[in-house]
Design a protein around this motif. Structure first.
Motif, PDB file in Angstrom:
ATOM      1  N   GLY A   3      97.954 -36.602  80.787  1.00  0.00           N
ATOM      2  CA  GLY A   3      97.966 -37.009  82.261  1.00  0.00           C
ATOM      3  C   GLY A   3      97.398 -36.041  83.052  1.00  0.00           C
ATOM      4  N   GLU A  26      92.983 -36.533  80.673  1.00  0.00           N
ATOM      5  CA  GLU A  26      93.295 -37.578  81.866  1.00  0.00           C
ATOM      6  C   GLU A  26      92.415 -38.767  81.342  1.00  0.00           C
ATOM      7  N   ALA A  27      92.989 -39.907  81.357  1.00  0.00           N
ATOM      8  CA  ALA A  27      92.202 -41.076  80.965  1.00  0.00           C
ATOM      9  C   ALA A  27      91.048 -41.380  81.822  1.00  0.00           C
ATOM     10  N   LYS A  34      93.145 -44.586  93.644  1.00  0.00           N
ATOM     11  CA  LYS A  34      94.315 -44.588  93.155  1.00  0.00           C
ATOM     12  C   LYS A  34      95.377 -44.550  94.480  1.00  0.00           C
ATOM     13  N   SER A 288     108.464 -41.718  99.969  1.00  0.00           N
ATOM     14  CA  SER A 288     107.095 -40.716 100.254  1.00  0.00           C
ATOM     15  C   SER A 288     107.359 -39.324  99.367  1.00  0.00           C
ATOM     16  N   ILE A 291     104.256 -37.726  95.078  1.00  0.00           N
ATOM     17  CA  ILE A 291     103.184 -36.629  94.927  1.00  0.00           C
ATOM     18  C   ILE A 291     104.100 -35.105  94.886  1.00  0.00           C
TER      19      ILE A 291
HETATM   20  C1  LIG Z   1     102.358 -48.707  95.760  1.00  0.00           C
HETATM   21  C2  LIG Z   1     102.641 -46.979  95.754  1.00  0.00           C
HETATM   22  C3  LIG Z   1     102.417 -46.257  96.811  1.00  0.00           C
HETATM   23  C4  LIG Z   1     102.981 -44.729  96.761  1.00  0.00           C
HETATM   24  N1  LIG Z   1     102.705 -44.104  97.947  1.00  0.00           N
HETATM   25  C5  LIG Z   1     103.087 -42.673  97.788  1.00  0.00           C
HETATM   26  C6  LIG Z   1     102.852 -42.027  99.012  1.00  0.00           C
HETATM   27  O1  LIG Z   1     102.509 -42.431 100.100  1.00  0.00           O
HETATM   28  N2  LIG Z   1     103.196 -40.700  98.950  1.00  0.00           N
HETATM   29  C7  LIG Z   1     103.705 -40.038  97.868  1.00  0.00           C
HETATM   30  O2  LIG Z   1     104.036 -38.733  97.645  1.00  0.00           O
HETATM   31  N3  LIG Z   1     103.840 -40.910  96.614  1.00  0.00           N
HETATM   32  C8  LIG Z   1     103.490 -42.057  96.591  1.00  0.00           C
HETATM   33  N4  LIG Z   1     103.636 -42.700  95.644  1.00  0.00           N
HETATM   34  C9  LIG Z   1     104.105 -42.247  94.218  1.00  0.00           C
HETATM   35  C10 LIG Z   1     102.873 -41.379  93.766  1.00  0.00           C
HETATM   36  O3  LIG Z   1     101.716 -41.990  93.680  1.00  0.00           O
HETATM   37  C11 LIG Z   1     103.328 -40.765  92.401  1.00  0.00           C
HETATM   38  O4  LIG Z   1     104.833 -40.520  92.362  1.00  0.00           O
HETATM   39  C12 LIG Z   1     102.635 -39.682  91.774  1.00  0.00           C
HETATM   40  O5  LIG Z   1     101.194 -40.143  91.554  1.00  0.00           O
HETATM   41  C13 LIG Z   1     103.294 -39.284  90.447  1.00  0.00           C
HETATM   42  O6  LIG Z   1     102.208 -38.060  89.869  1.00  0.00           O
HETATM   43  P1  LIG Z   1     102.324 -37.791  88.260  1.00  0.00           P
HETATM   44  O7  LIG Z   1     101.206 -36.911  87.997  1.00  0.00           O
HETATM   45  O8  LIG Z   1     103.392 -37.943  87.764  1.00  0.00           O
HETATM   46  O9  LIG Z   1     101.830 -39.445  87.696  1.00  0.00           O
HETATM   47  P2  LIG Z   1     100.277 -40.117  88.003  1.00  0.00           P
HETATM   48  O10 LIG Z   1      99.751 -39.829  89.476  1.00  0.00           O
HETATM   49  O11 LIG Z   1     100.732 -41.537  87.639  1.00  0.00           O
HETATM   50  O12 LIG Z   1      99.474 -39.544  86.817  1.00  0.00           O
HETATM   51  C14 LIG Z   1      99.325 -40.198  85.655  1.00  0.00           C
HETATM   52  C15 LIG Z   1      98.137 -39.820  85.103  1.00  0.00           C
HETATM   53  O13 LIG Z   1      98.473 -40.050  83.535  1.00  0.00           O
HETATM   54  C16 LIG Z   1      96.899 -40.699  83.024  1.00  0.00           C
HETATM   55  N5  LIG Z   1      97.264 -41.359  81.811  1.00  0.00           N
HETATM   56  C17 LIG Z   1      98.273 -42.367  81.598  1.00  0.00           C
HETATM   57  N6  LIG Z   1      98.168 -42.676  80.294  1.00  0.00           N
HETATM   58  C18 LIG Z   1      97.264 -41.678  79.545  1.00  0.00           C
HETATM   59  C19 LIG Z   1      96.928 -41.661  78.373  1.00  0.00           C
HETATM   60  N7  LIG Z   1      97.276 -42.347  77.378  1.00  0.00           N
HETATM   61  N8  LIG Z   1      96.068 -40.616  78.155  1.00  0.00           N
HETATM   62  C20 LIG Z   1      95.408 -39.833  78.985  1.00  0.00           C
HETATM   63  N9  LIG Z   1      95.769 -39.885  80.277  1.00  0.00           N
HETATM   64  C21 LIG Z   1      96.748 -41.164  80.621  1.00  0.00           C
HETATM   65  C22 LIG Z   1      96.613 -41.729  84.082  1.00  0.00           C
HETATM   66  O14 LIG Z   1      95.375 -42.079  84.174  1.00  0.00           O
HETATM   67  C23 LIG Z   1      97.171 -40.926  85.551  1.00  0.00           C
HETATM   68  O15 LIG Z   1      96.083 -40.222  86.096  1.00  0.00           O
HETATM   69  C24 LIG Z   1     103.295 -44.187  95.411  1.00  0.00           C
HETATM   70  C25 LIG Z   1     103.436 -44.851  94.140  1.00  0.00           C
HETATM   71  C26 LIG Z   1     103.075 -46.495  94.303  1.00  0.00           C
HETATM   72  C27 LIG Z   1     103.081 -47.151  93.166  1.00  0.00           C
END
Ligand SMILES: Cc1cc2nc3c(=O)[nH]c(=O)nc-3n(C[C@H](O)[C@H](O)[C@H](O)COP(=O)(O)OP(=O)(O)OC[C@H]3O[C@@H](n4cnc5c(N)ncnc54)[C@H](O)[C@@H]3O)c2cc1C
Length: 359
Positions: A3, A26-27, A34, A288, A291
């Protein structure tokens, strides 16, 4: 690293800088939309520490000078970032932002593989995993950091459970400006309604993201699934409809439903794997903090894993305890914030959040 969102990219960069060989899978291809665009002012020192500030500034994200919310009252109340020592926040082009973090990981020495989805994982004899890739081929890893977001793709397959506080669902639309649209409003605007809440923010593309959050299985959730139903619900709002449709934005052509609930993983690590970011603990978009929390968690998981590889048998346990502590503190804030909306106190949506555990 499984990811390449904020957690995975920051963790891959940190591990590479600590001298651990790392591949990031990353998929996504990189330029797909996003949701999750609000970056608070507190990101500024973090981006400086990561050495990304200048490039981030040049990337054309929209400055945001505050929020306005009709929450606990029908009036829109402003929260200005003017007193924030870190200045203003941003509305991100998320694909570009995540791309910048992955680029930083690559520059630090990580092997970055975009458009590479992992579709299978087999434990290896002697530890670690053999990962199968959708495009064909395999990759072997002694440790996997699961940063796949709320799905916790690998952790789930290793028997970890996801403990959900709620099953909040986000119905996400993008609305393009019309020929007469004049809109310089840089705020994120929130509006509470009887069965959930809404938010809108302008994006660097000049579109507006308009999101409705509610519980699944309810009548509003069924209606919000289609552009027509979503539009009807938007027209019933007091502020959001006027700020979008009233400003000449075109009605949404598609609605994308996405899980947005609060949850944590149990356990957070096991034999040959550890989770970070949303995969470890996910927060209500209201906070919020997703990220920033994901980036912080990526840095910490890298340091814990490096310490573990160097023989510190307690390092991953301490990391797991921290995930639990952050989540517990977040839940207290979430209850307090939902409790501030009393106009809809009898609605199941608000009751279950303001008084968790009550019938
Ligand atoms: C509606 C909504 C609004 C939001 N608004 C905000 C905001 O305004 N501000 C804020 O800070 N946060 C916000 N968030 C939350 C924020 O987007 C997440 O907390 C943040 O993206 C988490 O980061 P992460 O790296 O843990 O996961 P993600 O950003 O979800 O990244 C996970 C990655 O893993 C990849 N992946 C998944 N499965 C596989 C696989 N099998 N093989 C390879 N790759 C894979 C996906 O493609 C993805 O890119 C919001 C969330 C939602 C649902």
């Amino acid at each position: 690293m499984l990811g390449g969102g904020p957690a995975g990219a920051v963790a891959a960069r940190a591990l590479a800088l600590l001298g651990v060989p790392v591949s990031l899978l990353e998929a996504r291809a990189g330029d797909t939309f996003k949701v999750g665009e609000g970056l608070p002012p507190a990101a500024r020192p973090l981006l400086r520490r990561l050495g990304l500030w200048e490039r981030f500034e040049a990337d054309g994200h929209l400055p945001s000078y505050g929020n306005a919310s009709a929450w606990g009252t029908s009036r829109l109340l402003e929260t200005d970032f003017i007193r924030d020592p870190n200045g203003h926040g941003w509305h991100l082009d998320r694909a570009r932002f995540d791309g910048l973090l992955r680029e930083a990981a690559r520059e630090a020495g990580a092997q970055v593989h975009p458009a590479t989805r992992v579709t299978g994982c087999e434990p290896r004899e002697g530890g670690g995993f053999r990962l199968s890739l959708e495009e064909g081929g395999e990759l072997e890893a002694t440790w996997v950091v699961d940063c796949t977001g709320r799905t916790g793709w690998l952790a789930r397959r290793q028997g970890a459970r996801r403990l959900w506080e709620d099953h909040l669902v986000a119905f996400v639309t993008r609305q393009a400006p019309g020929p007469d649209t004049r809109d310089e409003d840089s705020r994120t605007v929130l509006e509470a309604t009887v069965d959930g809440w809404w938010y809108t923010a302008r994006l660097p593309s000049r579109e507006r993201v308009v999101v409705y959050l509610t519980d699944p299985g309810t009548d509003p959730a069924r209606r919000a699934r289609t552009p027509g139903g979503f539009l009807e619900l938007l027209r019933e709002t007091e502020h959001l409809g006027a700020m979008t449709l009233g400003r000449g934005y075109t009605p949404p052509e598609a609605v994308h439903a996405q899980a947005a609930g609060s949850s944590r993983l149990a356990p957070v690590w096991g034999a040959g794997w550890v989770a970070a970011g949303d995969a470890a603990a996910s927060f209500d978009p209201l906070s919020s903090q997703g990220i920033l929390a994901a980036m912080d968690s990526g840095q910490r998981v890298a340091e814990a894993l490096k310490a573990h590889l160097d023989g510190d048998g307690e390092a991953l346990g301490r990391y797991a305890q921290r995930v639990d502590a952050v989540y517990a503190s977040y839940l207290r804030n979430r209850t307090r914030y939902y409790g501030m909306e009393r106009r809809f106190a009898d609605s199941p949506f608000w009751k279950s959040r303001a008084h968790p555990g009550s019938p």
